[in-house]
Design a protein around this motif. Structure first.
Motif, short mmCIF file in Angstrom:
data_model
loop_
_atom_site.label_atom_id
_atom_site.label_comp_id
_atom_site.label_asym_id
_atom_site.label_seq_id
_atom_site.Cartn_x
_atom_site.Cartn_y
_atom_site.Cartn_z
N ASN A 111 0.88 -1.16 0.00
CA ASN A 111 0.00 0.00 0.00
C ASN A 111 0.92 1.22 0.00
N THR B 211 -3.34 6.23 3.41
CA THR B 211 -4.40 5.74 4.28
C THR B 211 -4.48 4.23 4.20
N ILE B 212 -5.20 3.63 5.12
CA ILE B 212 -5.36 2.18 5.13
C ILE B 212 -6.26 1.77 3.97
N TYR C 91 -8.30 -1.63 2.23
CA TYR C 91 -8.87 -2.88 2.73
C TYR C 91 -9.02 -3.87 1.59
N PRO D 18 -6.94 -5.30 6.60
CA PRO D 18 -6.39 -3.96 6.42
C PRO D 18 -4.98 -4.02 5.82
N TYR E 120 -1.93 -1.62 5.58
CA TYR E 120 -1.44 -0.36 6.12
C TYR E 120 -0.44 0.31 5.19
N PRO E 121 -0.42 1.64 5.14
CA PRO E 121 0.51 2.37 4.27
C PRO E 121 1.97 2.01 4.56
N GLN F 31 3.55 -0.75 4.13
CA GLN F 31 3.81 -2.12 4.52
C GLN F 31 3.77 -3.04 3.30
#
Length: 76
Positions: free
Chosen positions: A46, A50-51, A53, A65, A67-68, A70
């Motif tokens: 990502n 923002t997260i 999904y 989720p 996560y940014p 990751q």
């Protein structure tokens, strides 16, 4: 929303077939598009702020989720 496909540089083509980038607007609803139904292994990142999904099972509301910043390993 758009998907772009990129070839890796020649040194990585032995191990990586393509890179795909899905670009969306921040207010876009989740899509039902499958990203690893081909039986291959994928690394998902990502790169947004923002997260995001991921909904792996169509018709359910179970979300994973992303996560940014990751990296996620998916598939085989």
């Amino acid at each position: 929303m758009g998907i772009s496909e990129f070839l890796p540089d020649t040194n990585r083509q032995k191990h990586i077939a393509f890179y795909w980038v899905l670009q969306t607007e921040a207010a876009v609803d989740p899509s039902g598009m499958r990203i690893y139904a081909d039986g291959c292994s994928d690394i998902i990142c990502n790169a947004g702020d923002t997260i995001a999904y991921f909904y792996p099972l169509e018709g359910t509301h179970q979300a994973i989720p992303l996560y940014p910043g990751q990296l996620y390993w998916a598939g085989q």
